[in-house]
Every structure is written in structure tokens, then in C-alpha cells.
Design an enzyme around this catalytic site. Structure first.
Site, PDB file in Angstrom:
ATOM      1  N   TYR A   1       0.856  -1.192   0.000  1.00 43.40           N
ATOM      2  CA  TYR A   1       0.000   0.000   0.000  1.00 43.40           C
ATOM      3  C   TYR A   1       0.884   1.232   0.000  1.00 43.40           C
ATOM      4  CZ  TYR A   1      -5.012  -0.226  -0.020  1.00 43.40           C
ATOM      5  OH  TYR A   1      -6.301  -0.296  -0.438  1.00 43.40           O
TER       6      TYR A   1
ATOM      7  N   ARG B   1      -1.435  -1.647 -18.640  1.00 43.65           N
ATOM      8  CA  ARG B   1      -2.709  -0.927 -18.536  1.00 43.65           C
ATOM      9  C   ARG B   1      -2.559   0.112 -17.437  1.00 43.65           C
ATOM     10  NH1 ARG B   1      -6.409  -3.310 -21.503  1.00 43.65           N
ATOM     11  NH2 ARG B   1      -7.786  -1.603 -20.992  1.00 43.65           N
TER      12      ARG B   1
ATOM     13  N   LYS C   1      -2.059   1.940 -24.800  1.00 43.62           N
ATOM     14  CA  LYS C   1      -2.510   1.903 -26.199  1.00 43.62           C
ATOM     15  C   LYS C   1      -1.276   2.066 -27.092  1.00 43.62           C
ATOM     16  CE  LYS C   1      -6.748   4.159 -24.678  1.00 43.62           C
ATOM     17  NZ  LYS C   1      -7.960   3.391 -24.665  1.00 43.62           N
TER      18      LYS C   1
ATOM     19  N   THR D   1      -3.524   7.244 -21.385  1.00 45.68           N
ATOM     20  CA  THR D   1      -3.377   5.866 -20.934  1.00 45.68           C
ATOM     21  C   THR D   1      -1.946   5.474 -21.269  1.00 45.68           C
ATOM     22  OG1 THR D   1      -4.121   5.051 -23.083  1.00 45.68           O
ATOM     23  CG2 THR D   1      -5.782   5.175 -21.350  1.00 45.68           C
TER      24      THR D   1
ATOM     25  N   ASP E   1      -6.589  14.953 -23.732  1.00 42.63           N
ATOM     26  CA  ASP E   1      -6.556  13.534 -23.406  1.00 42.63           C
ATOM     27  C   ASP E   1      -5.902  12.831 -24.597  1.00 42.63           C
ATOM     28  OD1 ASP E   1      -7.059  10.860 -23.083  1.00 42.63           O
ATOM     29  OD2 ASP E   1      -9.183  11.075 -22.580  1.00 42.63           O
TER      30      ASP E   1
ATOM     31  N   GLU F   1      -0.523   4.870  -0.399  1.00 44.08           N
ATOM     32  CA  GLU F   1      -1.293   6.122  -0.596  1.00 44.08           C
ATOM     33  C   GLU F   1      -0.404   7.322  -0.331  1.00 44.08           C
ATOM     34  OE1 GLU F   1      -4.819   6.139   1.758  1.00 44.08           O
ATOM     35  OE2 GLU F   1      -5.691   4.478   0.625  1.00 44.08           O
TER      36      GLU F   1
HETATM   37  N1  PLP Z   1      -9.513   8.548 -22.928  1.00 42.53           N
HETATM   38  C1  PLP Z   1      -9.593   8.150 -24.210  1.00 42.53           C
HETATM   39  C2  PLP Z   1      -9.421   9.172 -25.294  1.00 42.53           C
HETATM   40  C3  PLP Z   1      -9.817   6.812 -24.513  1.00 42.53           C
HETATM   41  O1  PLP Z   1      -9.921   6.413 -25.792  1.00 42.53           O
HETATM   42  C4  PLP Z   1      -9.972   5.886 -23.453  1.00 42.53           C
HETATM   43  C5  PLP Z   1     -10.216   4.450 -23.675  1.00 42.53           C
HETATM   44  O2  PLP Z   1     -10.599   3.923 -24.605  1.00 42.53           O
HETATM   45  C6  PLP Z   1      -9.906   6.352 -22.144  1.00 42.53           C
HETATM   46  C7  PLP Z   1      -9.672   7.683 -21.923  1.00 42.53           C
HETATM   47  C8  PLP Z   1     -10.139   5.434 -20.982  1.00 42.53           C
HETATM   48  O3  PLP Z   1      -9.074   4.615 -20.740  1.00 42.53           O
HETATM   49  P1  PLP Z   1      -9.205   3.397 -19.687  1.00 42.53           P
HETATM   50  O4  PLP Z   1      -9.962   2.331 -20.363  1.00 42.53           O
HETATM   51  O5  PLP Z   1      -7.794   3.046 -19.389  1.00 42.53           O
HETATM   52  O6  PLP Z   1      -9.899   3.941 -18.479  1.00 42.53           O
END
Ligand code: PLP
Length: 478
Positions: free
Chosen positions: A64, A279, A273, A270, A241, A66
Site C-alpha cells: 500500500y 494498462r 494503447k 493511458t 486527453d 497512498e
Molecule cells: N480517454 C480516451 C481518449 C480513450 O480512448 C480511453 C479508452 O478507450 C480512455 C480515456 C479510458 O481509458 P481506460 O480504459 O484506461 O480507463
């Protein structure tokens, strides 16, 4: 690393697992076999390296931690500090960011951390200020009431779902769509491209607190310099994002106006990808938001996953190597070759092509829904996912699109000529599939008719294509 070390590591791990619950060991082995067999075109998936995978299976999982590096709510976190600091350092160097927060468990979690940081930074709330300086006990009931009222209903402007935006950019099935007063910008109906004048107009009218850019299914680049100018013109915080295209930023395929890091106030991603890590999620920002971002756990996140942070450090170190830039360029070249191959055979593509890692096929051109096309392709050994197209008449469940991407196949080593073969296989299946009917004879959006012999032939061709590009060639499970 020698072939023997990787094979030995995975074989031994499975042997140990098999002694406790053989069905889990079998499922793990079966998953590798399935992944080796399938032509994976899911734009959001990839194959992490053996080193990244192995970094996750160890004692860090038991810890843990935090809090943040050096300021934990638990004792004994010195080794977690080491891997978290390494992951953050690699991320900062790789993306040229002032601050990196590597704890988010996923992309959605990274976005929640960013939303919190922006709200805490931007919303004028004396009660929140008191709470931030840890005078929580001094807050009255009236303070808490005011704080809830002030944080709620803030405005967010993001890309619409059917134009390729993500659920977390303010849409109803996600908490962002319930918490924020949201509007969206779409794409030009004629070109399918983001119309920056329209985004600016929407921003002027709506005056969002947060302008969000980034996408899950938009096959083109976004000019983040222009988006930042729009955000600045209305006093919005600009968030990007980059979950889908982080690998292209890391590999310096997206630079200048197309690299979000120098232009955005805050960037989320993320790590699994196109970046090809474990992940997980990550937040990058400047010093102004760093303190709020670092409150991610326990503000909105559960305890950090130190084993995954260790794997992030490994994957980010890999992404800093020169060959990752070559990989990123090949992802885009392959997407281009795939799009060209499909177009040449008559497929209808949203925006007419791609300049990133993904292609969105409008399968209404084949007389199919996305659901029918996805299943027919799957029957033929080709793994894709259905996706809405702009102004989709079939909605988000049946859809009219198939989204495909090249990060995974590029990791396996497939190149332009294999992309052309892939386009041929997909076109064969899609052009030979017809919509099916319900039992009462009415047209179905899910049922379809595809000759099983054709599906089998294409499956065989897909597996022959993959045979030349073994997945994890250094891993032999025996
Ligand atoms: N943001 C975008 C642009 C995404 O395409 C995705 C997932 O497909 C996410 C966030 C969410 O990612 P996670 O599945 O790791 O929560």
C-alpha cells in the site's frame, strides 16, 4: 535478453500458478495462443514487451502506498518511491513535461484526477481554500454546502462522441456528463474534420471552464496550438486527453502544433494503447497544477498499484529508445497504407483517410451496420470494434462504423504490403456480407449473412499472413 530467459520466466510463472489453480494457468496460456492467432486491429490495444509484463508480477503488488513520493500514509514505501520516481522521470523526459503523475490506474482515472485538479485550481470557493489548507475541521455545514454548490455545474466543452470524443469528455454514461454542464463541438459534415472556427464560436457562446481536446475515434491530427488559443480567448483551462496517440507523441511523429504537451495546461493519457506499456494512466502538467494533481490518491483514486508503476517505468524507458520513434512512424505509415488499400477497393472512410494510427470505415457503404460488420469480420479471424460515425443514424449501440488501428500489428512487424493484404481481406468479408432479418421478416441491425466457407477461407488467409510475424517470438511456453 536471450530467448531462454523470457521463455523460462513465463514457463516458470505458469508452472507456479498451475500448482494452485490450473484453470488460471490454462486461461493465461490460451490467451497468448488466441492473441497469436488473431489479426488484431483494435485501435486501442497493443502488445506490451515481456519486460513490461514481467515487471507487474511481483511483490510490489502487495504494497500500500497512498500519498506521493516521500509523503506516504504508509510506512515502508522506499522501493515504491524508487519505481514511482523512475516512471515519473522517464515520463517527464519523454514528453518534455514539467510534472508527471503516474499513479492513475487507467485513462478514466487520469481524467478524474485532471478534472479534480482543474476544479480545485479554478473554482472560486473560500470553503475549498479552507479545506485545501487542511482546516477541514473548521468548515461549517454551510461551508460544505457552498463547496458542493460551487464545484457542481461547472462548464466543459469537449469533442462530441460521434465525432470521435471519449465518454469522459462530458457524456452522460460517465460521471463527467452528470457533474459538468457540458456542450460539445463536432466535425464539419462535409469534410469530417474539426472546424476550429466552430469550436471558437462554441467556446465564445458557452464560456467553458475546461476545453477538452483528444479523441478515441478521430482519424486525423488536432492542432493544439489553435485549440489553446481558443481556450485562452475565453479563459478556459485547456486539457488534452492523448490516450490514443501518446505513442505518436512519444515517438515524435506528432510534433509542433500537434504535440499537446507544450500547448495544454494539463495532459492525460493511458499507458497501454499506442504507448505500449501496462494498462494504466498518467497525468502531465506544469508546476501550477502539480500540487492538485498529486492529490489524486486518495482524492479520487484508490491506492496506487506499485507493480503497475514499475511496469510503467520499464515501458517508458523503452519508449525513450531510438527504435520507439521508428515504431511510431511505422504505426502511422501502416495506417496510411491500410486506408489507401481500403479506399482503392471502394471502402468509404470517415474524413477520406487518416494521419494518425486509426481508420474509421463507414460500413453503410457496404449496406451494413457496425454491429453486423464487426461480427462478420470476427467470424473471419479479424478483430475490430464497431464505432459510431459522425451523425450516426444507427446510434452508439449498432453504429455505422468500424474502427481499426495499427499499433498492435505494427508491434508484430507487419508493414505496408501486409496492410494491403489486410485491406483486401476486410473488403472481401464486408462486400460479401449482407444484412439479415428477424424471425418476423423485419430487417435486423444485428443479424447478417456470410457464407461460412468464405469466413473460413479468410480466417486461414489471416492466419497465414500472421505466420510470418510471430507474436512474442522469444516466448516459447512449450
Ligand atoms: N480517454 C480516451 C481518449 C480513450 O480512448 C480511453 C479508452 O478507450 C480512455 C480515456 C479510458 O481509458 P481506460 O480504459 O484506461 O480507463
Amino acid at each position: 535478453m536471450s530467448l531462454n530467459a523470457e521463455s523460462t520466466a513465463f514457463r516458470s510463472a505458469l508452472e507456479v500458478i498451475r500448482a494452485v489453480e490450473p484453470r488460471v494457468a490454462d486461461a493465461i496460456g490460451a490467451e497468448l495462443a488466441d492473441q497469436r492467432e488473431s489479426l488484431k486491429l483494435i485501435a486501442s490495444e497493443n502488445y506490451a514487451s515481456p519486460a513490461t509484463l514481467l515487471a507487474m508480477g511481483n511483490w510490489f503488488s502487495d504494497k500500500y502506498a497512498e500519498g506521493t513520493i516521500g509523503r506516504r500514509f504508509y510506512a515502508g514505501c522506499q522501493n515504491v518511491d524508487t519505481v514511482e520516481a523512475l516512471a515519473a522521470e522517464h515520463a517527464k523526459e519523454l514528453f518534455g513535461a514539467a510534472h508527471a503523475y503516474v499513479q492513475p490506474h487507467s485513462g478514466i482515472d487520469a481524467n478524474l484526477v485532471a478534472f479534480w485538479a482543474i476544479l480545485a485550481d479554478r473554482v472560486e470557493s473560500p470553503a475549498l481554500k479552507k479545506a485545501q489548507v487542511r482546516q477541514v475541521n473548521d468548515l461549517t455545514e454551510a461551508d460544505w454546502f457552498a463547496l458542493r454548490r460551487e464545484l457542481g455545474n461547472q462548464r466543459m466543452l469537449g469533442m462530441s462522441l460521434d465525432a470521435g470524443g471519449h465518454l469522459t469528455h462530458g457524456f452522460r454514461p460517465n460521471i463527467s456528463g452528470k457533474m459538468f454542464d457540458q456542450r460539445s463541438y463536432g466535425t464539419d459534415p462535409a469534410t469530417g474534420l474539426v472546424d476550429y472556427d466552430k469550436v471558437a464560436e462554441a467556446a465564445r457562446e458557452f464560456k467553458p471552464l475546461i476545453l477538452v481536446a483528444g479523441y478515441s475515434a478521430y482519424p486525423r491530427k488536432v492542432n493544439f496550438r489553435i485549440m489553446r488559443e481558443i481556450a485562452d480567448s475565453v479563459g478556459a483551462t485547456f486539457m488534452v486527453d492523448m490516450a490514443h496517440f501518446a505513442g505518436l507523441v512519444a515517438g515524435k511523429v506528432f510534433t509542433g502544433d500537434f504535440d499537446p504537451v507544450p500547448h495544454a495546461h494539463i495532459v492525460t493519457t493511458t499507458t497501454h494503447k499506442s504507448l505500449r506499456g501496462p494498462r494504466g494512466g498518467m497525468v502531465l502538467c506544469g508546476p501550477e497544477l502539480a500540487d492538485q494533481v498529486d492529490r489524486g490518491c486518495p482524492m479520487v483514486l484508490g491506492g496506487p498499484l506499485p507493480h503497475v508503476m514499475a511496469a510503467k517505468a520499464v515501458a517508458l524507458a523503452e519508449a525513450r529508445r531510438p527504435d520507439f520513434a521508428d515504431y511510431a512512424q511505422r504505426i502511422v505509415d501502416n495506417a496510411h497504407a491500410l486506408a489507401e488499400g481500403l479506399l482503392r477497393r471502394g471502402a468509404k472512410l470517415v474524413t477520406g483517410g487518416t494521419d494518425n494510427h486509426l481508420v474509421l470505415i463507414d460500413v453503410s457503404g457496404y449496406g451494413l451496420t457496425g454491429r453486423q460488420a464487426e461480427q462478420a469480420l470476427l467470424d473471419s479471424g479479424i478483430v475490430t470494434n464497431r464505432n459510431a460515425v459522425p451523425q450516426d443514424p444507427n446510434g452508439a449501440w449498432y453504429t455505422s462504423g468500424i474502427r481499426i488501428g495499427t499499433p498492435a500489428l505494427t508491434t508484430r512487424g507487419l508493414g505496408a504490403s501486409e496492410m494491403d493484404t489486410t485491406a483486401e481481406l476486410m473488403h472481401t468479408v464486408l462486400s460479401q456480407t449482407t444484412p439479415g432479418a428477424n424471425a418476423d421478416g423485419t430487417p435486423s441491425k444485428a443479424k447478417y449473412v456470410l457464407d461460412p466457407a468464405l469466413a473460413e477461407t479468410v480466417s486461414k488467409q489471416a492466419s497465414d499472413l500472421l505466420a510470418g510475424f510471430p507474436l512474442y517470438p522469444s516466448v516459447d511456453l512449450g
